[in-house]
Scaffold this motif. Structure first.
Motif, PDB file in Angstrom:
ATOM      1  N   ALA A 218       0.827  -1.205   0.000  1.00  0.00           N
ATOM      2  CA  ALA A 218       0.000   0.000   0.000  1.00  0.00           C
ATOM      3  C   ALA A 218       0.863   1.257   0.000  1.00  0.00           C
ATOM      4  O   ALA A 218       2.046   1.224   0.356  1.00  0.00           O
ATOM      5  CB  ALA A 218      -0.921   0.004   1.221  1.00  0.00           C
ATOM      6  N   PHE A 219       0.253   2.381  -0.408  1.00  0.00           N
ATOM      7  CA  PHE A 219       0.897   3.689  -0.340  1.00  0.00           C
ATOM      8  C   PHE A 219       0.236   4.523   0.756  1.00  0.00           C
ATOM      9  O   PHE A 219      -0.964   4.385   1.027  1.00  0.00           O
ATOM     10  CB  PHE A 219       0.775   4.429  -1.671  1.00  0.00           C
ATOM     11  N   ASP A 220       1.015   5.418   1.358  1.00  0.00           N
ATOM     12  CA  ASP A 220       0.497   6.303   2.391  1.00  0.00           C
ATOM     13  C   ASP A 220      -0.074   7.558   1.730  1.00  0.00           C
ATOM     14  O   ASP A 220       0.505   8.651   1.810  1.00  0.00           O
ATOM     15  CB  ASP A 220       1.605   6.661   3.382  1.00  0.00           C
ATOM     16  N   ASN A 221      -1.224   7.412   1.075  1.00  0.00           N
ATOM     17  CA  ASN A 221      -1.821   8.541   0.371  1.00  0.00           C
ATOM     18  C   ASN A 221      -2.306   9.619   1.324  1.00  0.00           C
ATOM     19  O   ASN A 221      -2.174  10.815   1.039  1.00  0.00           O
ATOM     20  CB  ASN A 221      -2.979   8.046  -0.502  1.00  0.00           C
ATOM     21  N   ARG A 222      -2.860   9.217   2.449  1.00  0.00           N
ATOM     22  CA  ARG A 222      -3.314  10.212   3.430  1.00  0.00           C
ATOM     23  C   ARG A 222      -2.135  11.045   3.941  1.00  0.00           C
ATOM     24  O   ARG A 222      -2.199  12.275   3.985  1.00  0.00           O
ATOM     25  CB  ARG A 222      -3.995   9.515   4.609  1.00  0.00           C
ATOM     26  N   GLY A 223      -1.081  10.348   4.351  1.00  0.00           N
ATOM     27  CA  GLY A 223       0.071  11.059   4.889  1.00  0.00           C
ATOM     28  C   GLY A 223       0.712  11.971   3.873  1.00  0.00           C
ATOM     29  O   GLY A 223       1.156  13.081   4.207  1.00  0.00           O
ATOM     30  N   GLY A 224       0.767  11.540   2.630  1.00  0.00           N
ATOM     31  CA  GLY A 224       1.361  12.369   1.591  1.00  0.00           C
ATOM     32  C   GLY A 224       0.576  13.644   1.350  1.00  0.00           C
ATOM     33  O   GLY A 224       1.146  14.743   1.246  1.00  0.00           O
ATOM     34  N   ALA A 225      -0.754  13.527   1.251  1.00  0.00           N
ATOM     35  CA  ALA A 225      -1.580  14.713   1.037  1.00  0.00           C
ATOM     36  C   ALA A 225      -1.530  15.642   2.241  1.00  0.00           C
ATOM     37  O   ALA A 225      -1.539  16.877   2.102  1.00  0.00           O
ATOM     38  CB  ALA A 225      -3.021  14.290   0.748  1.00  0.00           C
ATOM     39  N   HIS A 226      -1.467  15.064   3.435  1.00  0.00           N
ATOM     40  CA  HIS A 226      -1.345  15.882   4.654  1.00  0.00           C
ATOM     41  C   HIS A 226      -0.052  16.691   4.607  1.00  0.00           C
ATOM     42  O   HIS A 226      -0.043  17.897   4.932  1.00  0.00           O
ATOM     43  CB  HIS A 226      -1.367  14.965   5.876  1.00  0.00           C
ATOM     44  N   ALA A 227       1.043  16.050   4.191  1.00  0.00           N
ATOM     45  CA  ALA A 227       2.332  16.746   4.119  1.00  0.00           C
ATOM     46  C   ALA A 227       2.308  17.877   3.089  1.00  0.00           C
ATOM     47  O   ALA A 227       2.858  18.961   3.325  1.00  0.00           O
ATOM     48  CB  ALA A 227       3.437  15.750   3.794  1.00  0.00           C
ATOM     49  N   LEU A 256      -7.778  13.060  -0.390  1.00  0.00           N
ATOM     50  CA  LEU A 256      -8.612  14.176   0.042  1.00  0.00           C
ATOM     51  C   LEU A 256      -8.729  14.198   1.566  1.00  0.00           C
ATOM     52  O   LEU A 256      -8.712  15.269   2.189  1.00  0.00           O
ATOM     53  CB  LEU A 256      -9.996  14.070  -0.600  1.00  0.00           C
ATOM     54  N   ALA A 257      -8.809  13.024   2.190  1.00  0.00           N
ATOM     55  CA  ALA A 257      -8.893  12.957   3.652  1.00  0.00           C
ATOM     56  C   ALA A 257      -7.639  13.532   4.299  1.00  0.00           C
ATOM     57  O   ALA A 257      -7.719  14.239   5.313  1.00  0.00           O
ATOM     58  CB  ALA A 257      -9.104  11.515   4.094  1.00  0.00           C
ATOM     59  N   GLY A 258      -6.465  13.242   3.731  1.00  0.00           N
ATOM     60  CA  GLY A 258      -5.234  13.806   4.269  1.00  0.00           C
ATOM     61  C   GLY A 258      -5.191  15.315   4.144  1.00  0.00           C
ATOM     62  O   GLY A 258      -4.745  16.021   5.080  1.00  0.00           O
ATOM     63  N   HIS A 259      -5.654  15.816   3.004  1.00  0.00           N
ATOM     64  CA  HIS A 259      -5.712  17.273   2.794  1.00  0.00           C
ATOM     65  C   HIS A 259      -6.631  17.940   3.807  1.00  0.00           C
ATOM     66  O   HIS A 259      -6.254  18.923   4.468  1.00  0.00           O
ATOM     67  CB  HIS A 259      -6.199  17.537   1.364  1.00  0.00           C
ATOM     68  N   LEU A 260      -7.833  17.395   3.976  1.00  0.00           N
ATOM     69  CA  LEU A 260      -8.802  17.990   4.900  1.00  0.00           C
ATOM     70  C   LEU A 260      -8.323  17.896   6.345  1.00  0.00           C
ATOM     71  O   LEU A 260      -8.568  18.800   7.154  1.00  0.00           O
ATOM     72  CB  LEU A 260     -10.157  17.307   4.739  1.00  0.00           C
ATOM     73  N   LEU A 350       7.758  20.832 -10.564  1.00  0.00           N
ATOM     74  CA  LEU A 350       6.531  20.614  -9.816  1.00  0.00           C
ATOM     75  C   LEU A 350       6.802  20.102  -8.403  1.00  0.00           C
ATOM     76  O   LEU A 350       7.431  19.054  -8.214  1.00  0.00           O
ATOM     77  CB  LEU A 350       5.656  19.616 -10.562  1.00  0.00           C
ATOM     78  N   THR A 351       6.312  20.856  -7.408  1.00  0.00           N
ATOM     79  CA  THR A 351       6.295  20.335  -6.041  1.00  0.00           C
ATOM     80  C   THR A 351       5.296  19.180  -5.977  1.00  0.00           C
ATOM     81  O   THR A 351       4.192  19.279  -6.519  1.00  0.00           O
ATOM     82  CB  THR A 351       5.890  21.437  -5.047  1.00  0.00           C
ATOM     83  N   THR A 352       5.668  18.102  -5.299  1.00  0.00           N
ATOM     84  CA  THR A 352       4.839  16.904  -5.345  1.00  0.00           C
ATOM     85  C   THR A 352       5.163  16.004  -4.162  1.00  0.00           C
ATOM     86  O   THR A 352       6.010  16.346  -3.326  1.00  0.00           O
ATOM     87  CB  THR A 352       5.061  16.161  -6.683  1.00  0.00           C
ATOM     88  N   VAL A 353       4.488  14.886  -4.086  1.00  0.00           N
ATOM     89  CA  VAL A 353       4.807  13.835  -3.125  1.00  0.00           C
ATOM     90  C   VAL A 353       5.343  12.644  -3.904  1.00  0.00           C
ATOM     91  O   VAL A 353       4.708  12.175  -4.851  1.00  0.00           O
ATOM     92  CB  VAL A 353       3.566  13.423  -2.304  1.00  0.00           C
ATOM     93  N   ARG A 354       6.514  12.223  -3.508  1.00  0.00           N
ATOM     94  CA  ARG A 354       7.124  11.073  -4.182  1.00  0.00           C
ATOM     95  C   ARG A 354       6.611   9.782  -3.560  1.00  0.00           C
ATOM     96  O   ARG A 354       6.720   9.564  -2.357  1.00  0.00           O
ATOM     97  CB  ARG A 354       8.650  11.126  -4.069  1.00  0.00           C
TER      98      ARG A 354
END
Length: 399
Positions: A218-227, A256-260, A350-354
């Motif tokens: 799995a990927f940490d999509n929540r954590g990445g968007a939060h960062a 989206l959950a990480g962003h919010l 582009l700033t991004t999450v790797r």
């Protein structure tokens, strides 16, 4: 009542002995007869027990890779890394297998159809990549199908999607440090090359451990968007828009959950405003990013920063901003997700999450081949890393 060997024989119009020979793979059987038997097995959802299952699986040299969009670099990188593991067995411990890439186009029905076709071909392993569809009926059908395949001896690995069941307390959280990234659950901003995979154990014990289980990378999509959101907040942005992907995908919901969550933790942006600044563009391509940015500027022309569902969507966002006379990052900062190869070469960078796509695909391939032990709890979560480039900057004074 459980389906029996005799039921399969009656459906196929052959003897029980013929069904046994087809499932074992040890005896020559006419192609047409074999096809009838395998079709009856699939139609009746017959589950083979014990030795017959092991022999059938062992006779196959097929590895299936399911992707949502083969033209998307995300899936190309992951699928290529999975296939690359097929050629890593120069020591003779890994049998060479044939990789078949199945392009579902994001269709839940095609996903199930390909699984049925791979089951008929007695695939030795199947890797499903990308986010899952959040439809209860499809999720139930998919879970039942995958568990039957796993019980019959096919190794099943989910890569880039949530596990079928929530991971237990023993689930493995993997940190793969690169030259510029500390080995922490949420690495600090980096701009160096991607991390390298950890070498996997090989041998019969690893193959036995993966058998019968549905494993997950799995990927940490929540954590990445939060960062990402925390980075924009730290720069001083308070008018932050979000161009999300397809609303029915798990990846979209988790990012989206990480962003919010980051907005809520900061307290500067209320939930009603955050919802107004969120646009579901409908896809993960450039055109959706363009349309999403146009809608976002219509709703909130004061927007000073935009987070995109992924890097490709971010390119569309940048194009829409240019056409609207907005400069990146002087007027509006833009951030993506995934760190696809073109992200560093975009203008501005582009700033991004790797996400470690290559490493995740390689690990999924190792689990599928049985050359890496199953992780504790059946799930490995790969780390993310915030990559800060020139597309994000503090907002203009007074913005």
């Amino acid at each position: 009542m459980a389906v029996t060997l005799a039921d399969v024989a009656a459906r196929a119009g052959v003897s029980s002995a013929t069904v046994s020979r087809v499932l074992s793979g040890d005896y020559p059987v006419a192609g047409a007869t074999r096809s009838r038997v395998l079709r009856a097995v699939a139609e009746l959802e017959y589950v083979v027990d014990g030795p017959a299952s092991a022999l059938a699986a062992a006779s196959s040299d097929l590895l299936g890779i399911l992707v949502n969009d083969i033209a998307d670099p995300f899936f190309g990188i992951v699928a290529g890394a999975v296939q690359g593991e097929l050629d890593s067995g120069a020591d003779g411990q890994v049998p060479r297998r044939l990789a078949v890439v199945c392009n579902t186009g994001g269709s839940p029905e095609r996903e199930l159809t390909y699984l049925t076709l791979l089951q008929r071909q007695r695939a030795a392993a199947i890797v499903l990549t990308g986010g899952a569809v959040e439809d209860p009926a499809h999720r139930a059908s998919l879970a039942a199908r995958l568990r039957r395949l796993a019980a019959d001896g096919t190794r099943i690995v989910l890569c880039g999607r949530p596990p079928l069941d929530p991971p237990g307390p023993g689930a493995e959280a993997t940190a793969i440090p690169g030259p510029d990234a500390p080995a922490t659950a949420i690495p600090a901003p980096v701009a160096g090359p991607d991390a390298r995979p950890v070498a996997g154990a090989r041998g019969r014990s690893a193959r036995r451990a993966a058998r019968g289980a549905v494993l997950t990378v799995a990927f940490d999509n929540r954590g990445g968007a939060h960062a990402l959101t925390a980075h924009l907040l730290a720069l001083g942005h308070r008018h932050i828009g979000y161009v999300a992907g397809p609303s029915e995908r798990t990846t979209t919901r988790h990012r989206l959950a990480g962003h919010l969550a980051a907005l809520a933790a900061d307290g500067a942006v209320g939930p009603d405003r955050a919802e107004r600044l969120t646009v579901h563009a409908g896809g993960y391509d450039r055109a959706c990013g363009y349309r999403g940015a146009v809608e976002l500027l219509r709703r909130a022309p004061e927007t000073t920063a935009v987070l995109a569902a992924n890097d490709t969507v971010a390119l569309g966002v940048c194009a829409a901003l240019r056409d609207a006379g907005r400069r990146v990052p002087q007027d509006v900062s833009v951030a993506g997700f995934d760190d696809l190869p073109f992200s560093a070469d975009a203008a501005p960078g582009l700033t991004t999450v790797r996400l470690p796509l290559q490493e995740a695909g390689a690990r999924a391939g190792q689990l599928a081949l049985g050359t890496r032990p199953a992780p504790p709890g059946g799930t490995t979560t790969m780390p993310h890393a915030l990559v800060v480039r020139a597309s994000t900057a503090p907002p203009r004074a007074g913005a």
